[in-house]
Design a protein around this motif. Structure first.
Motif, short mmCIF file in Angstrom:
data_model
loop_
_atom_site.label_atom_id
_atom_site.label_comp_id
_atom_site.label_asym_id
_atom_site.label_seq_id
_atom_site.Cartn_x
_atom_site.Cartn_y
_atom_site.Cartn_z
N LYS A 289 12.30 -5.56 7.86
CA LYS A 289 12.83 -3.13 7.74
C LYS A 289 13.53 -3.67 6.45
N ARG A 293 12.47 -1.25 3.29
CA ARG A 293 13.19 0.02 2.39
C ARG A 293 13.12 -0.34 1.21
N GLU A 297 12.00 2.47 -1.47
CA GLU A 297 12.68 2.14 -3.02
C GLU A 297 11.82 2.14 -4.12
N VAL A 303 12.99 7.02 1.69
CA VAL A 303 12.35 6.22 3.37
C VAL A 303 12.29 6.96 3.91
N ASP A 304 11.01 6.51 4.64
CA ASP A 304 11.15 7.00 6.20
C ASP A 304 11.15 6.74 7.06
N GLU A 305 12.05 5.83 7.70
CA GLU A 305 12.70 5.29 8.78
C GLU A 305 11.32 5.35 9.96
N VAL A 308 9.05 2.53 7.76
CA VAL A 308 9.76 1.42 8.25
C VAL A 308 9.59 0.34 9.60
#
Length: 342
Positions: A289, A293, A297, A303-305, A308
């Motif tokens: 993960k 991230r 970037e 960042v879209d969790e 991710v």
């Protein structure tokens, strides 16, 4: 600084002279030669200062030793995930070597672990820390076994070529960096041809190799590294508790006895010419993960969790039931991101 500014002003004044001198006052060719000679002399003095010269052209050891070590530490801290042993050992080894004005031998690091755990990434960071152009520097030399040494029947030719290449480039720049990738695909005995360059010799045919750096990359020994990591996990201990002493000796023996390691029965190991065998531990879900991230970037996206997590979930892990470690590390993260960001 006054001298340098004076030299620059002199050169500029000479270049402007034709604009200020009446036509016919001086014979044109003589004036041109005078201007060219004086300007060249002034500019030569201006750029003869090492720092300024190296600003315009890449120099051997572009950065000061301490700056290189600081850059290495900073980049590893920011960009390398889940490899506490690697960060600690590489920084300590490279910093100590760069600051040692009386090294007895070149620095030799052997990086081991599964694909995607960061071996190529770390060698790239080391190159970038020492030279501004990184892997593109003319003082950094990268060899890939399957590309540069593909044919077993040409092994003797490869040995001669490799020795000549190393000798020639170290003669030009003592702080040359040599990176050998895919050591597990290297023909047995080829790597031993560079043994004299890694040994404790002050000079070989008038050339000193004591400032050079050699980095070897290999998947060999990955099974032993995973075995140690799994033992720690089964005993309720975290991977961060693993120390170099827990694995280095077993790793070197495993590589030495592996016929596909490139170091099989190598004199480099037998003569203790490899300074550090550095294990790259298998990466966990949380490390994957982190890789996602950073890649998001770097592409300029927010960042879209959710994305991710979805990418991390798509990776395969082992052991199959427990799903502890990613079997490809972060290797395919970049390709998977293409699916979500086009």
């Amino acid at each position: 600084m006054k001298l340098r500014r004076g030299a620059l002003r002199a050169a500029l004044a000479l270049m402007l002279l034709p604009l200020l001198t009446p036509a016919g006052a001086v014979e044109p060719i003589s004036l041109g030669l005078a201007i060219a000679g004086a300007a060249a002399s002034a500019l030569t003095g201006f750029i003869s200062y090492p720092r300024l010269y190296c600003y315009f052209r890449e120099c051997c050891l572009h950065r000061h030793d301490r700056r290189a070590a600081a850059a290495l530490q900073e980049n590893l801290d920011k960009k390398l995930f889940g490899q506490h042993l690697v960060s600690k050992v590489v920084v300590k080894a490279v910093r100590g070597f760069l600051n040692n004005t009386n090294a007895k031998k070149p620095l030799a690091l052997s990086l081991h672990g599964w694909t995607g755990t960061g071996k190529n990434f770390v060698s790239k960071i080391v190159a970038e820390s020492i030279y501004k152009k990184g892997l593109q520097s003319k003082y950094v030399h990268q060899f890939v076994a399957t590309l540069h040494f593909p044919h077993a029947h040409s092994i003797n030719l490869y040995k001669d070529q490799l020795q000549s290449w190393i000798r020639g480039n170290v003669s030009i720049c003592p702080r040359s960096l040599f990176i050998f990738d895919e050591m597990d695909k290297m023909h047995a005995g080829l790597i031993d041809s560079i043994k004299p360059f890694l040994d404790y010799y002050e000079l070989l045919d008038g050339v000193s190799y004591r400032q050079a750096i050699f980095i070897f990359l290999s998947n060999a020994g990955a099974e032993k590294i995973t075995e140690v990591a799994l033992d720690f996990w089964r005993n309720g201990r975290t991977r961060e508790e693993i120390q170099l002493t827990d694995i280095q000796n077993a790793l070197s023996v495993s590589v030495f006895n592996n016929k596909n390691s490139g170091f099989w029965h190598s004199t480099l190991i037998d003569r203790n010419l490899i300074d550090y065998f550095i294990p790259f531990l298998p990466l966990e879900y949380k490390h994957v993960k982190m890789c996602v991230r950073v890649e998001v970037e770097s592409r300029g996206y927010t960042v879209d969790e959710d994305i991710v997590s979805r990418i991390a979930d798509e990776m395969t892990y082992f052991p199959r039931e427990e799903r502890i470690y990613s079997d490809k590390g972060c290797k395919t993260v970049d390709a998977k991101l293409d699916y979500y960001y086009d």
